[in-house]
Enzyme design. Structure first.
Site, mmCIF file in Angstrom:
data_model
loop_
_atom_site.group_PDB
_atom_site.id
_atom_site.type_symbol
_atom_site.label_atom_id
_atom_site.label_comp_id
_atom_site.label_asym_id
_atom_site.label_seq_id
_atom_site.Cartn_x
_atom_site.Cartn_y
_atom_site.Cartn_z
ATOM 1 N N CYS A 1 6.579 -0.247 7.333
ATOM 2 C CA CYS A 1 6.077 0.906 6.598
ATOM 3 C C CYS A 1 7.179 1.420 5.690
ATOM 4 O O CYS A 1 8.323 1.546 6.121
ATOM 5 C CB CYS A 1 5.654 1.994 7.585
ATOM 6 N N LEU A 2 6.832 1.731 4.446
ATOM 7 C CA LEU A 2 7.836 2.225 3.498
ATOM 8 C C LEU A 2 8.443 3.544 3.973
ATOM 9 O O LEU A 2 9.553 3.888 3.588
ATOM 10 C CB LEU A 2 7.209 2.410 2.108
ATOM 11 N N GLY B 1 0.832 -1.196 0.000
ATOM 12 C CA GLY B 1 0.000 0.000 0.000
ATOM 13 C C GLY B 1 0.863 1.240 0.000
ATOM 14 O O GLY B 1 2.034 1.189 0.384
ATOM 15 N N HIS C 1 -3.949 0.904 7.600
ATOM 16 C CA HIS C 1 -2.599 1.486 7.683
ATOM 17 C C HIS C 1 -2.512 2.729 6.792
ATOM 18 O O HIS C 1 -2.001 3.769 7.210
ATOM 19 C CB HIS C 1 -1.577 0.415 7.242
ATOM 20 N N GLU C 2 -3.019 2.622 5.559
ATOM 21 C CA GLU C 2 -2.915 3.749 4.621
ATOM 22 C C GLU C 2 -3.823 4.909 5.037
ATOM 23 O O GLU C 2 -3.446 6.078 4.884
ATOM 24 C CB GLU C 2 -3.234 3.297 3.195
ATOM 25 N N GLN D 1 2.879 9.776 1.541
ATOM 26 C CA GLN D 1 4.197 9.139 1.506
ATOM 27 C C GLN D 1 5.010 9.567 0.302
ATOM 28 O O GLN D 1 6.206 9.335 0.251
ATOM 29 C CB GLN D 1 4.035 7.613 1.507
ATOM 30 N N HIS E 1 -2.130 6.930 7.517
ATOM 31 C CA HIS E 1 -1.201 7.896 6.895
ATOM 32 C C HIS E 1 -1.937 9.190 6.542
ATOM 33 O O HIS E 1 -1.426 10.287 6.751
ATOM 34 C CB HIS E 1 -0.593 7.334 5.606
HETATM 35 ZN ZN ZN Z 1 3.089 3.129 5.899
#
Ligand code: ZN
Length: 158
Positions: free
Chosen positions: A83-84, A41, A125-126, A46, A129
């Protein structure tokens, strides 16, 4: 990356006139970036965009969601998440097992989605963000001290 101010405030809703070819192009680019990073995701924040949209693929197809809202949550699942935007950090996070979402698709059409398991987790999760919340916020105080030590010991790539 963690520390960037854009990751920490609440993203602005996308307006109807912003749903155009430019936005669809950004969604395609984000999808490619997500796959290239082996992520499941990616939220607009991000990639430095302060708007409410995301892409996700938990293994059963690509979702591109604009202004997603969770309208129903049920059950609990606990899993370690990465998480990226917070590299090399994994945190056990409790999430709802099942969610119902309302959103717009990339053409501005109203959609309702039901998800459970991993896809439900990725959506939550997204959406976190988009609300400025990161997985590190789910750590207890012991975990936060450990993370501080870990981040301060990180080598700088300048
Ligand atoms: Zn993340």
């Amino acid at each position: 990356m963690i520390g960037d101010a854009v990751l920490r405030d609440k993203a602005r809703a996308v307006t109807a006139d912003e749903i155009n070819d430019d936005l669809r192009e950004v969604l395609s680019k984000m999808s490619r970036l997500m796959y290239a990073s082996k992520g499941v995701g990616l939220a607009a924040k991000q990639v430095g965009i302060d708007k409410r949209f995301l892409v996700a693929d938990a293994g059963d197809g690509l979702y591109k969601l604009i202004n997603p809202v969770v309208v129903k949550k049920e059950g609990v699942q606990c899993m370690e998440e990465g998480c990226l935007s917070v590299p090399e950090v994994y945190v056990k996070v409790n999430r709802a097992e099942y969610v119902v979402l309302k959103a717009l698709d990339e053409h501005g059409k109203n959609i309702e989605l039901k998800a459970d398991g991993l896809l439900s987790r990725v959506f939550q999760h997204e959406i976190d963000h988009l609300d400025g919340r990161l997985i590190v916020d789910y750590l207890n105080w012991v975990g936060k001290i450990k993370l501080k030590k870990k981040l301060s010991g990180r080598k700088i790539k300048a």
